[in-house]
Design a protein around this motif. Structure first.
Motif, mmCIF file in Angstrom:
data_model
loop_
_atom_site.group_PDB
_atom_site.id
_atom_site.type_symbol
_atom_site.label_atom_id
_atom_site.label_comp_id
_atom_site.label_asym_id
_atom_site.label_seq_id
_atom_site.Cartn_x
_atom_site.Cartn_y
_atom_site.Cartn_z
ATOM 1 N N ASN A 1 -6.766 16.340 9.642
ATOM 2 C CA ASN A 1 -5.699 15.642 8.928
ATOM 3 C C ASN A 1 -6.104 14.171 8.774
ATOM 4 O O ASN A 1 -6.246 13.458 9.770
ATOM 5 C CB ASN A 1 -4.375 15.763 9.679
ATOM 6 N N VAL A 2 -6.307 13.748 7.540
ATOM 7 C CA VAL A 2 -6.869 12.429 7.245
ATOM 8 C C VAL A 2 -5.791 11.521 6.657
ATOM 9 O O VAL A 2 -5.198 11.845 5.627
ATOM 10 C CB VAL A 2 -8.046 12.538 6.259
ATOM 11 N N GLN A 3 -5.542 10.406 7.307
ATOM 12 C CA GLN A 3 -4.564 9.427 6.813
ATOM 13 C C GLN A 3 -5.255 8.387 5.938
ATOM 14 O O GLN A 3 -6.308 7.868 6.302
ATOM 15 C CB GLN A 3 -3.875 8.725 7.975
ATOM 16 N N ALA B 1 0.848 -1.194 0.000
ATOM 17 C CA ALA B 1 0.000 0.000 0.000
ATOM 18 C C ALA B 1 0.883 1.243 0.000
ATOM 19 O O ALA B 1 2.077 1.183 0.307
ATOM 20 C CB ALA B 1 -0.922 0.012 1.223
ATOM 21 N N ILE B 2 0.262 2.376 -0.350
ATOM 22 C CA ILE B 2 0.901 3.687 -0.256
ATOM 23 C C ILE B 2 0.217 4.438 0.875
ATOM 24 O O ILE B 2 -1.001 4.371 1.027
ATOM 25 C CB ILE B 2 0.748 4.493 -1.564
ATOM 26 N N ILE B 3 0.999 5.172 1.671
ATOM 27 C CA ILE B 3 0.438 5.928 2.787
ATOM 28 C C ILE B 3 0.729 7.411 2.633
ATOM 29 O O ILE B 3 1.804 7.807 2.172
ATOM 30 C CB ILE B 3 0.995 5.417 4.144
ATOM 31 N N ASP B 4 -0.247 8.229 2.972
ATOM 32 C CA ASP B 4 -0.063 9.679 3.017
ATOM 33 C C ASP B 4 -1.274 10.275 3.720
ATOM 34 O O ASP B 4 -2.259 9.583 3.996
ATOM 35 C CB ASP B 4 0.077 10.259 1.611
ATOM 36 N N CYS B 5 -1.184 11.566 4.013
ATOM 37 C CA CYS B 5 -2.290 12.288 4.643
ATOM 38 C C CYS B 5 -2.733 13.443 3.758
ATOM 39 O O CYS B 5 -1.945 13.990 2.977
ATOM 40 C CB CYS B 5 -1.880 12.825 6.011
ATOM 41 N N THR B 6 -3.982 13.807 3.869
ATOM 42 C CA THR B 6 -4.513 14.976 3.191
ATOM 43 C C THR B 6 -5.366 15.756 4.184
ATOM 44 O O THR B 6 -5.935 15.177 5.120
ATOM 45 C CB THR B 6 -5.352 14.580 1.959
ATOM 46 N N GLY C 1 -5.773 19.223 12.411
ATOM 47 C CA GLY C 1 -4.863 19.590 11.341
ATOM 48 C C GLY C 1 -3.440 19.857 11.767
ATOM 49 O O GLY C 1 -2.527 19.804 10.937
ATOM 50 N N SER C 2 -3.204 20.173 13.039
ATOM 51 C CA SER C 2 -1.848 20.478 13.486
ATOM 52 C C SER C 2 -1.011 19.233 13.743
ATOM 53 O O SER C 2 0.201 19.326 13.954
ATOM 54 C CB SER C 2 -1.900 21.316 14.768
ATOM 55 N N VAL C 3 -1.625 18.059 13.750
ATOM 56 C CA VAL C 3 -0.912 16.827 14.100
ATOM 57 C C VAL C 3 -0.069 16.353 12.923
ATOM 58 O O VAL C 3 -0.518 16.346 11.765
ATOM 59 C CB VAL C 3 -1.899 15.737 14.524
ATOM 60 N N HIS C 4 1.144 15.931 13.192
ATOM 61 C CA HIS C 4 2.076 15.453 12.174
ATOM 62 C C HIS C 4 1.603 14.122 11.594
ATOM 63 O O HIS C 4 1.034 13.285 12.302
ATOM 64 C CB HIS C 4 3.460 15.279 12.809
ATOM 65 N N ASP C 5 1.855 13.933 10.289
ATOM 66 C CA ASP C 5 1.474 12.682 9.621
ATOM 67 C C ASP C 5 2.060 11.464 10.337
ATOM 68 O O ASP C 5 1.389 10.436 10.503
ATOM 69 C CB ASP C 5 1.968 12.692 8.173
#
Length: 368
Positions: A192-194, A159-164, A212-216
């Motif tokens: 912040n959605v992973q 899988a690929i992981i990222d946040c938007t 939104g302030s939380v790091h990925d």
């Protein structure tokens, strides 16, 4: 009490009609008025329907079969909305810029009714998550890895992981002392959605509850999917992330300074493969523009809408739905700008040297 007889005795028959109008005005025997509801599924042409509701009629009918039992009212008192109209109202909201009044007018209902229906339908759709948003079964791992390998020859990818970031437009004072934790690095309030995605551009996992302030990397460190990889649920597999994540034996990230041909090929293949998740975010938000313009409902409802639209995205992929045209009331350039600005990059993490799995993959690329 017989109000008609009282009027006849005191005022005579000639006054009855005028007095009945007065009685209606003060609420005695006042006839209830019900708005006539449009039947867009039957009346609208396929292209117009697709443009406004972002899914074809065939897919909406499939959705109705999956959700009708949960949307059906036990009786028709108060001219209740049909399951189809509830579903279309929610889809129209997802296809909008997030203004309930506009959606309510389009469906000919009160704004408060639109709000309740969007929340209810979103909960019903989000309940489909275990069936529609899930990691591949062990027997599917080889297929998934082969599909990723065909992109850029990067091996073992599960899988690929990222946040938007999804704009969260609730006035900040409604969240009390915790308001500022929703302000991200670009100074707008967001969730912040992973996500984890596959090569078929489907969403395999979604986490929609972090400010939104939380790091990925923090979201991933506290996620169930990390615990599953740590526990060895996906042996021989890796996921790919950007440099904001920490390198591990199951999470591959780019090299900061590639030198050898193997390292350069490793980076190129990783970046090309990771592009799949950027495409998913673009398709997801263009199909459901409310995800780009921002959510203005209660925070818990916003979380639910994010999961609900991820379910709808996967159903659209399963049904081979094409990307719908931009709605007539939304500016395409503005929508694209919003999507681009909602990707927030973090500084590269300190990566430990001599990672066994990464070195093995670099050696593989060095032999090509």
């Amino acid at each position: 009490m017989d109000y008609i007889n009282i009027i006849e005795d005191d005022l005579g028959e000639d006054a009855i009609e005028d007095d009945l109008e007065i009685l209606d005005f003060v609420g005695i025997g006042f006839p209830r008025r019900f708005n006539e509801r449009p039947n867009y599924y039957q009346e609208m042409d396929p292209l117009g329907f697709f443009r406004r509701f972002r899914l074809t009629k065939a897919t909406v009918l499939h959705l109705l079969i999956l959700t009708e039992d949960q949307l059906e009212y036990p009786d028709n008192r108060n001219n209740s909305l049909t399951p189809m109209n509830q579903l279309l109202l929610a889809l129209r909201f997802y296809a909008s810029s997030g203004h309930l009044a506009q959606v309510a007018d389009f469906m000919n209902v009160h704004e408060s009714t639109a709000s309740r229906v969007v929340a209810h339908v979103s909960r019903v759709l989000a309940a489909l998550r275990p069936q529609k948003v899930k990691m591949p079964e062990p027997q599917e791992s080889v297929r998934v890895q082969n599909e990723f390998y065909n992109i850029a020859r990067f091996p073992k990818v599960q899988a690929i992981i990222d946040c938007t970031h999804i704009k969260n437009s609730i006035p900040c004072w409604t969240r009390g002392d915790n308001a500022e934790i929703y302000r991200n690095r670009k100074s707008f309030f967001s969730i912040n959605v992973q996500c984890l995605t596959d090569a078929r551009l489907k969403i395999l996992d979604v986490v929609a509850r972090w400010p939104g302030s939380v790091h990925d990397a923090t979201i991933f460190a506290n996620s169930t999917i990390r615990a599953r990889f740590e526990a060895g649920h996906f042996p021989g597999s890796v996921i790919i992330g950007d440099s904001g994540y920490g390198l591990s034996n199951y999470l591959m990230t780019p090299l900061a300074n590639p030198v050898t041909p193997g390292e350069q090929l490793y980076n190129e293949a990783l970046i090309r493969t990771r592009n799949s998740i950027e495409r998913v975010f673009g398709i997801w938000k263009r199909r459901f523009p409310v995800m780009a313009y921002g959510l203005r409902l209660k925070l818990v409802t916003n979380f639910t809408i994010i999961v609900a639209t991820s379910v709808l995205h996967n159903i659209a992929r399963e049904m081979n739905e094409p990307e719908p045209p931009i709605p007539e009331d939304i500016n395409e350039e503005e929508l694209n700008y919003l999507i681009e600005t909602q990707q927030i990059e973090f500084e590269a993490q300190d990566h430990p040297g001599n990672n066994v799995v990464q070195n093995e993959i670099i050696r593989y690329f060095g032999q090509l």
